[in-house]
Design a protein around this motif. Structure first.
Motif, short mmCIF file in Angstrom:
data_model
loop_
_atom_site.label_atom_id
_atom_site.label_comp_id
_atom_site.label_asym_id
_atom_site.label_seq_id
_atom_site.Cartn_x
_atom_site.Cartn_y
_atom_site.Cartn_z
N ARG A 4 1.97 4.99 -2.11
CA ARG A 4 2.18 3.74 -2.77
C ARG A 4 2.97 4.24 -4.20
N HIS A 5 2.60 5.31 -4.68
CA HIS A 5 3.27 5.46 -5.89
C HIS A 5 4.78 5.89 -5.92
N LEU A 8 6.48 2.40 -5.37
CA LEU A 8 6.50 1.92 -6.55
C LEU A 8 7.50 2.37 -7.44
N GLU A 43 3.29 0.29 4.17
CA GLU A 43 2.97 0.48 2.63
C GLU A 43 3.39 -0.47 1.90
N ARG A 46 1.04 -3.42 2.22
CA ARG A 46 -0.06 -3.15 1.51
C ARG A 46 -0.24 -3.35 0.06
N LEU A 47 1.00 -2.94 -0.40
CA LEU A 47 1.38 -3.02 -1.85
C LEU A 47 1.46 -4.65 -2.29
N ASP A 50 -1.93 -6.16 -2.35
CA ASP A 50 -2.79 -5.94 -3.47
C ASP A 50 -1.97 -6.23 -4.80
N GLY A 75 2.14 -3.72 -10.73
CA GLY A 75 2.62 -2.35 -10.10
C GLY A 75 2.84 -1.54 -11.10
#
Length: 189
Positions: A4-5, A8, A43, A46-47, A50, A75
């Motif tokens: 995820r990072h 982002l 992902e 999911r991001l 979230d 984010g």
């Protein structure tokens, strides 16, 4: 680091579709993070769920519609939190090293071949990364770009990838030669 990072961070440069993100990963992120396109699509979902990225539908007349994603304020906050966390030391996990460690006992020829294949693959990545660095810099020299370039983060990670690939290539070639010479020396005894 979670995928995820890395996603982002890649989205900080603008809006990307899942396909464009996969291409961006192949070019600029693959030197420090590997992800399959399917993983990236999951992902992104999911991001978005979230609230760390937002997507918008783009209607295309001659192609299927696509979704473009960008980083939200949440984010960015997540990336800031991640950047503040203490990083763990990196480590190597590579099946080729296991083979090199066992080469004295299992035979060196297949290991030498794999080392040379890895060196060739590293050479191809070195060329790719060199081209990417030149694209980032444009007409600037490296020191000027490092001081004044618009976005230095991707350039710095690309420099790390280049150093890694150069070191990896050099090590593979050296170890292939060592194993080859040892085989020759043993055959002469």
């Amino acid at each position: 680091m979670a995928l995820r990072h890395a996603v982002l961070a890649a989205l900080l440069d603008g809006e990307y579709s899942g396909y464009q993100l996969a291409k961006a990963f192949d070019i600029g992120v693959a030197n420090f993070w590997h992800a399959l396109p399917q993983q990236l699509y999951m992902e992104l979902a999911r991001l978005e769920k979230d609230g760390l990225v937002a997507g918008r539908q783009v209607i295309q007349e001659t192609r299927p519609n696509k979704r473009l994603f960008h980083v939200t304020d949440a984010g960015r906050a997540e990336l800031e939190r991640f950047a503040a966390d203490v990083s763990k030391p990196s480590f190597i996990r590579d099946d080729l090293l296991v083979k090199v460690q066992a080469a004295d006992r299992i035979g060196t020829e297949p290991v030498i071949e794999q080392l040379e294949e890895r060196a060739s693959a590293a050479e191809a990545k070195i060329e790719l990364l060199g081209n990417l660095l030149r694209q980032f810099r444009g007409d600037m020299g490296e020191e000027e770009y490092l001081r004044t370039g618009e976005r230095v983060g991707p350039y710095l990670t690309c420099l790390r990838g280049l150093a890694f690939e150069e070191g990896h290539r050099d090590w593979c070639l050296r170890i292939a030669n060592v194993l080859r010479e040892r085989r020759t020396t043993r055959a002469e005894r």
